[in-house]
Motif scaffolding. Structure first.
Motif, PDB file in Angstrom:
ATOM      1  N   PRO A 130      37.964  30.298  53.555  1.00 55.32           N
ATOM      2  CA  PRO A 130      36.797  30.636  52.738  1.00 55.32           C
ATOM      3  C   PRO A 130      37.056  31.880  51.894  1.00 55.32           C
ATOM      4  CG  PRO A 130      36.149  30.145  54.995  1.00 55.32           C
ATOM      5  CD  PRO A 130      37.638  30.233  55.003  1.00 55.32           C
ATOM      6  N   VAL A 131      36.687  31.817  50.631  1.00 57.06           N
ATOM      7  CA  VAL A 131      36.852  32.961  49.735  1.00 57.06           C
ATOM      8  C   VAL A 131      35.485  33.605  49.541  1.00 57.06           C
ATOM      9  CG1 VAL A 131      37.587  33.746  47.461  1.00 57.06           C
ATOM     10  CG2 VAL A 131      38.769  31.832  48.563  1.00 57.06           C
ATOM     11  N   PRO A 132      35.318  34.880  49.917  1.00 53.59           N
ATOM     12  CA  PRO A 132      34.015  35.537  49.782  1.00 53.59           C
ATOM     13  C   PRO A 132      33.515  35.523  48.338  1.00 53.59           C
ATOM     14  CG  PRO A 132      35.491  36.851  51.146  1.00 53.59           C
ATOM     15  CD  PRO A 132      36.327  35.769  50.537  1.00 53.59           C
ATOM     16  N   THR A 133      32.222  35.408  48.192  1.00 55.06           N
ATOM     17  CA  THR A 133      31.613  35.369  46.868  1.00 55.06           C
ATOM     18  C   THR A 133      31.945  36.617  46.066  1.00 55.06           C
ATOM     19  OG1 THR A 133      29.809  33.999  47.720  1.00 55.06           O
ATOM     20  CG2 THR A 133      29.421  35.138  45.632  1.00 55.06           C
ATOM     21  N   ASP A 134      31.954  37.785  46.713  1.00 50.98           N
ATOM     22  CA  ASP A 134      32.225  39.010  45.965  1.00 50.98           C
ATOM     23  C   ASP A 134      33.649  39.063  45.438  1.00 50.98           C
ATOM     24  OD1 ASP A 134      33.373  39.370  48.458  1.00 50.98           O
ATOM     25  OD2 ASP A 134      32.679  41.428  48.724  1.00 50.98           O
ATOM     26  N   VAL A 135      34.594  38.401  46.122  1.00 50.51           N
ATOM     27  CA  VAL A 135      35.971  38.318  45.617  1.00 50.51           C
ATOM     28  C   VAL A 135      36.000  37.495  44.330  1.00 50.51           C
ATOM     29  CG1 VAL A 135      38.274  37.375  46.089  1.00 50.51           C
ATOM     30  CG2 VAL A 135      37.061  38.658  47.861  1.00 50.51           C
ATOM     31  N   LYS A 136      35.275  36.382  44.320  1.00 55.95           N
ATOM     32  CA  LYS A 136      35.214  35.548  43.118  1.00 55.95           C
ATOM     33  C   LYS A 136      34.591  36.306  41.947  1.00 55.95           C
ATOM     34  CE  LYS A 136      34.456  31.454  45.990  1.00 55.95           C
ATOM     35  NZ  LYS A 136      33.506  30.373  46.316  1.00 55.95           N
ATOM     36  N   ILE A 137      33.503  36.999  42.210  1.00 52.76           N
ATOM     37  CA  ILE A 137      32.818  37.729  41.147  1.00 52.76           C
ATOM     38  C   ILE A 137      33.708  38.831  40.592  1.00 52.76           C
ATOM     39  CG2 ILE A 137      30.850  39.225  40.651  1.00 52.76           C
ATOM     40  CD1 ILE A 137      29.346  37.570  42.844  1.00 52.76           C
ATOM     41  N   ALA A 138      34.412  39.546  41.469  1.00 47.96           N
ATOM     42  CA  ALA A 138      35.317  40.606  41.013  1.00 47.96           C
ATOM     43  C   ALA A 138      36.440  40.026  40.165  1.00 47.96           C
ATOM     44  CB  ALA A 138      35.885  41.360  42.217  1.00 47.96           C
ATOM     45  N   MET A 139      36.977  38.878  40.573  1.00 47.19           N
ATOM     46  CA  MET A 139      38.027  38.229  39.791  1.00 47.19           C
ATOM     47  C   MET A 139      37.516  37.860  38.401  1.00 47.19           C
ATOM     48  SD  MET A 139      39.785  34.479  40.299  1.00 47.19           S
ATOM     49  CE  MET A 139      40.397  34.755  41.949  1.00 47.19           C
ATOM     50  N   ILE A 140      36.352  37.219  38.355  1.00 43.31           N
ATOM     51  CA  ILE A 140      35.800  36.760  37.077  1.00 43.31           C
ATOM     52  C   ILE A 140      35.493  37.944  36.162  1.00 43.31           C
ATOM     53  CG2 ILE A 140      33.803  35.629  36.026  1.00 43.31           C
ATOM     54  CD1 ILE A 140      33.739  33.871  38.653  1.00 43.31           C
ATOM     55  N   ASN A 141      34.821  38.956  36.689  1.00 39.65           N
ATOM     56  CA  ASN A 141      34.491  40.111  35.858  1.00 39.65           C
ATOM     57  C   ASN A 141      35.738  40.851  35.386  1.00 39.65           C
ATOM     58  OD1 ASN A 141      31.738  39.655  35.941  1.00 39.65           O
ATOM     59  ND2 ASN A 141      31.380  41.013  37.677  1.00 39.65           N
ATOM     60  N   GLY A 142      36.768  40.893  36.232  1.00 39.24           N
ATOM     61  CA  GLY A 142      38.022  41.501  35.815  1.00 39.24           C
ATOM     62  C   GLY A 142      38.681  40.736  34.684  1.00 39.24           C
TER      63      GLY A 142
ATOM     64  N   ALA B 112      25.756  36.374  39.121  1.00 41.36           N
ATOM     65  CA  ALA B 112      26.268  37.740  39.262  1.00 41.36           C
ATOM     66  C   ALA B 112      27.305  38.123  38.208  1.00 41.36           C
ATOM     67  CB  ALA B 112      26.872  37.910  40.659  1.00 41.36           C
ATOM     68  N   ILE B 113      27.686  37.208  37.354  1.00 43.01           N
ATOM     69  CA  ILE B 113      28.745  37.492  36.383  1.00 43.01           C
ATOM     70  C   ILE B 113      28.238  38.412  35.277  1.00 43.01           C
ATOM     71  CG2 ILE B 113      30.280  36.455  34.653  1.00 43.01           C
ATOM     72  CD1 ILE B 113      30.304  33.931  36.396  1.00 43.01           C
ATOM     73  N   ASP B 114      29.095  39.336  34.856  1.00 47.35           N
ATOM     74  CA  ASP B 114      28.799  40.225  33.731  1.00 47.35           C
ATOM     75  C   ASP B 114      28.948  39.436  32.429  1.00 47.35           C
ATOM     76  OD1 ASP B 114      28.566  42.144  31.790  1.00 47.35           O
ATOM     77  OD2 ASP B 114      30.345  43.278  32.367  1.00 47.35           O
ATOM     78  N   ARG B 115      27.834  39.120  31.802  1.00 44.96           N
ATOM     79  CA  ARG B 115      27.863  38.296  30.593  1.00 44.96           C
ATOM     80  C   ARG B 115      27.743  39.129  29.320  1.00 44.96           C
ATOM     81  NH1 ARG B 115      25.049  32.605  32.279  1.00 44.96           N
ATOM     82  NH2 ARG B 115      26.346  31.972  30.526  1.00 44.96           N
ATOM     83  N   SER B 116      27.832  40.445  29.444  1.00 51.36           N
ATOM     84  CA  SER B 116      27.606  41.312  28.291  1.00 51.36           C
ATOM     85  C   SER B 116      28.717  41.233  27.253  1.00 51.36           C
ATOM     86  CB  SER B 116      27.436  42.763  28.754  1.00 51.36           C
ATOM     87  OG  SER B 116      28.633  43.253  29.352  1.00 51.36           O
ATOM     88  N   ARG B 117      29.910  40.790  27.665  1.00 49.17           N
ATOM     89  CA  ARG B 117      31.045  40.754  26.738  1.00 49.17           C
ATOM     90  C   ARG B 117      31.160  39.432  25.984  1.00 49.17           C
ATOM     91  NH1 ARG B 117      35.107  44.847  28.018  1.00 49.17           N
ATOM     92  NH2 ARG B 117      34.399  46.097  29.785  1.00 49.17           N
ATOM     93  N   GLY B 118      30.312  38.453  26.313  1.00 44.85           N
ATOM     94  CA  GLY B 118      30.263  37.221  25.533  1.00 44.85           C
ATOM     95  C   GLY B 118      31.304  36.183  25.858  1.00 44.85           C
TER      96      GLY B 118
END
Length: 321
Positions: free
Chosen positions: A30-42, A74-80
């Motif tokens: 299982p991959v924690p949700t916060d790991v996925k969010i950090a990857m995506i935002n990075g 939870a994704i940072d969508r500010s950068r488009g």
């Protein structure tokens, strides 16, 4: 010195990182949700313009995608950056629309046997689902893209005729889906096959915007991407640190690595808008978070012109005789 694009190459391409979905769907733990969010935002912060962030599939079938809506929220969508998600049916499409994805990706296999293994239904049934999802997307104002799995070969049937690729691509186009990716599900692509399929689609379906999605199972993923560049392809799908692999295809290994592909493109004079050093940092943090060595190469070696101090490595000192 001004960098010159290799002759015949496009000046700029669009990279789609599919790591959060294709990279993690078959992860053995299982991959924690916060790991996925950090990857995506990075990845977004590094300048990746488009990401396939999750899949709205049945959690029992793909447990690591069970938190799809939570990840989207939870994704940072500010950068488009454009956020897409894989959807297998109308139920998944409704969930994806509710989660405010920018685009939905429908998928089916060019080979009948892999479609049965992957989604447990006939290819024509999957095409009917794609038409329904396309209709839902049009009504909701959400773009719909189409993916064709086993476009370069099937682990059960072997070679897949070009006519089968064209059949699916034309069926997509008939329901308004013109952004189509050719998926190399188990790494069976070769540069010759890339050339053959790209030229066939360009001749028979010139309105299609083709993307290429390679796995590096047999070590020729970047060579296939290079062949795609020579055919004028301007959209490529890859996975940060080279993670990935279809859970329903024997022998599937990771996708071509995003930072390795970006390095190749930049060194060939092709723009991506991505900060390679920042992307390497995401890959390294992902490796740490997942707790396993990942196959990316540039994340280990760094860019070609990264400079090191002389004291960064051991010196060989010989004593005089």
């Amino acid at each position: 010195m001004t960098q010159v694009t290799l002759e015949g190459f496009p000046e700029r391409v669009r990279i789609v990182d599919v790591g959060p979905r294709d990279g993690l769907q078959a992860w053995p733990e299982p991959v924690p949700t916060d790991v996925k969010i950090a990857m995506i935002n990075g990845l977004i912060a590094a300048g990746v313009p488009q990401l396939e962030v999750t899949s709205f599939v049945a959690p029992r079938a793909v447990p690591n995608m069970a938190d799809a809506a939570e990840v989207m929220a939870a994704i940072d969508r500010s950068r488009g950056a454009e956020l897409t998600a894989l959807v297998p049916n109308a139920r998944g499409a409704a969930r994806a629309i509710g989660a405010k994805v920018d685009a939905m990706v429908v998928f089916l296999s060019a080979s009948e046997s892999h479609n049965q293994a992957n989604v447990n239904c006939a290819r024509d049934t999957s095409l009917a689902a794609a038409r329904e999802i396309a209709r839902m997307g049009q009504e909701a104002g959400v773009a719909v893209y189409g993916a064709i799995a086993t476009a370069f070969g099937c682990p059960f049937e072997g070679n897949v005729p070009v006519s089968d690729i064209l059949h699916v691509a034309k069926a997509y186009a008939d329901c308004g889906i013109t952004k189509i990716s050719l998926g190399d599900t188990t790494g069976m692509a070769t540069p010759r096959l890339v050339q053959e399929r790209c030229r066939a689609l360009a001749a028979d379906l010139p309105q299609a915007d083709i993307a290429l999605h390679f796995h590096n199972t047999r070590g020729v993923g970047l060579a296939c991407a290079y062949a795609g560049l020579q055919e004028g392809i301007t959209r490529f799908e890859a996975s940060v640190a080279g993670i990935g692999g279809c859970p329903f295809a024997p022998g599937a290994t990771g996708n071509i690595c995003t930072e390795d592909l970006v390095y190749l493109l930049h060194e060939s004079g092709v723009e991506t808008g991505i900060d390679l050093e920042a992307l390497i940092g995401v890959a390294q943090r992902t490796e740490t978070a997942l707790g396993q060595k990942l196959p990316g190469q540039v994340m280990k070696a760094g860019p070609r012109l990264r400079a090191y101090g002389r004291d960064a490595v051991r010196s060989s000192r010989g004593d005089a005789a």
